[in-house]
Design an enzyme around this catalytic site. Structure first.
Site, PDB file in Angstrom:
ATOM      1  CE  LYS A 122      -4.202   2.289  -2.211  1.00 42.75           C
ATOM      2  NZ  LYS A 122      -5.315   2.131  -1.268  1.00 42.75           N
TER       3      LYS A 122
ATOM      4  CG  ASP B 265      -8.815   9.966  11.070  1.00 35.35           C
ATOM      5  OD1 ASP B 265      -9.748   9.080  10.947  1.00 35.35           O
ATOM      6  OD2 ASP B 265      -7.567   9.863  10.794  1.00 35.35           O
TER       7      ASP B 265
ATOM      8  CB  SER C 105      -3.834   3.695  10.994  1.00 36.39           C
ATOM      9  OG  SER C 105      -5.266   3.506  11.860  1.00 36.39           O
TER      10      SER C 105
ATOM     11  CG  HIS D 297      -7.672   6.911   8.829  1.00 37.54           C
ATOM     12  ND1 HIS D 297      -7.006   7.770  10.322  1.00 37.54           N
ATOM     13  CD2 HIS D 297      -7.292   5.625   9.084  1.00 37.54           C
ATOM     14  CE1 HIS D 297      -6.462   6.642  10.743  1.00 37.54           C
ATOM     15  NE2 HIS D 297      -6.652   5.320  10.131  1.00 37.54           N
TER      16      HIS D 297
ATOM     17  CG  ASN E  82      -1.934  -1.321   1.111  1.00 31.10           C
ATOM     18  OD1 ASN E  82      -1.597  -2.303   1.320  1.00 31.10           O
ATOM     19  ND2 ASN E  82      -3.252  -0.813   0.702  1.00 31.10           N
TER      20      ASN E  82
END
Length: 285
Positions: A67, A229, A152, A262, A63
């Protein structure tokens, strides 16, 4: 042996450097694991310091590489990016894929103590096995110069790993970290299953608790949150961590970014700031 065999499975050029994916058998986790390295552009034989990225719930090693757009700044500053996976995979433990916030893709960067989840030892994998693997297999990486960041669940991992290993990492930063997991639903679910019911054991993986135990932090901790978020007030709890840093005289730059959520749109927007933060700590221009 931690310095075991590594196989390259893909390679792609980007900003003059290369994204490369590797697989290896992890003795710590008891399964085959993938990880990514972004090697910056270099015409010399010098070695690169390393910057570990820990991803969030449901993510793999891909990811961040796909990204974030972090490679541009990493190439400019001359730092290698290391992106491991977020949990063991392929063990077929009963219930490991029943929910998105526990089990596969949700290792929480701890060492599980409950027998059923004994392979979930992402803390030891990130702190011990992976650095040894890198130093054995990639002479162009200087693993003695390392920093760590994440998003996160991975922001939680970066903060807790940094605070417990101030001798191993020059700096830490995080995007929307789960900063007080003993007090939020994600953390309570994971910790109950991985660590058992003794809540005093949970504090060893809670950044807000750890700041009071490991207050000798000299480098400023950088944290960004999106003000929009949806997890900010019930899962992430940044102000609990901010209060703990204040009480421990730990330097913290906590930024609330208006309108951001987020997602990786948020990460990509501020990633250059974080790379620069770590490059300075690692002694790079």
């Amino acid at each position: 042996m931690a310095g075991g065999a590594v196989t390259e499975s893909s390679s792609g050029k980007m900003f003059g450097g290369y994204n490369k994916r590797y697989k290896h058998y992890s003795n710590t986790l008891g399964c085959e694991m993938n990880f990514h390295i972004y090697f910056p552009n270099s015409d010399s034989n010098k070695s690169f310091p390393v910057l570990y990225w820990l991803s969030g719930l449901t993510c793999t090693d891909e990811n961040f590489i796909f990204k974030s757009g972090a490679q541009r700044a990493a190439s400019e500053h001359g730092v290698a990016l290391i992106a491991p996976d977020t949990s063991p995979r392929g063990l077929n433990v009963d219930g490991e894929a029943d929910s998105w916030d526990f089990g596969v893709g949700a290792g929480f960067y701890l060492n599980a103590t409950q027998e059923k989840w004994k392979n979930w030892r992402m803390y030891d994998y990130v702190v011990k096995e992976l650095p040894e693997l890198l130093s054995h297999n990639f002479p162009q990486l200087d693993t003695s110069k390392a920093s760590i960041f994440g998003h996160s669940m991975g922001g939680h991992g970066a903060l807790t790993i940094y605070l417990k290993n101030l001798d191993k990492y020059k700096s830490v930063s995080a995007f929307a970290p789960v900063a007080n997991p003993t007090k939020c639903p994600w953390g309570q679910k994971a910790f109950t299953n991985y660590l058992g019911g003794n809540k005093s054991d949970w504090e060893d993986y809670d950044a807000t608790s750890l700041v009071g135990k490991y207050p000798n932090v000299s480098a400023t901790i950088l944290i960004d949150h999106g003000e929009d978020d949806k997890f900010l007030h019930d899962q992430l709890l940044p102000h609990k961590f901010e209060e703990a840093c204040k009480n421990g005289n730990v330097p913290l730059l906590l930024r609330l970014q208006p309108g951001y959520d987020h997602s990786y749109y948020f990460i990509a927007t501020f990633i250059d700031d974080h790379i620069k933060h770590h490059a300075q700590a690692l002694g790079l221009n």
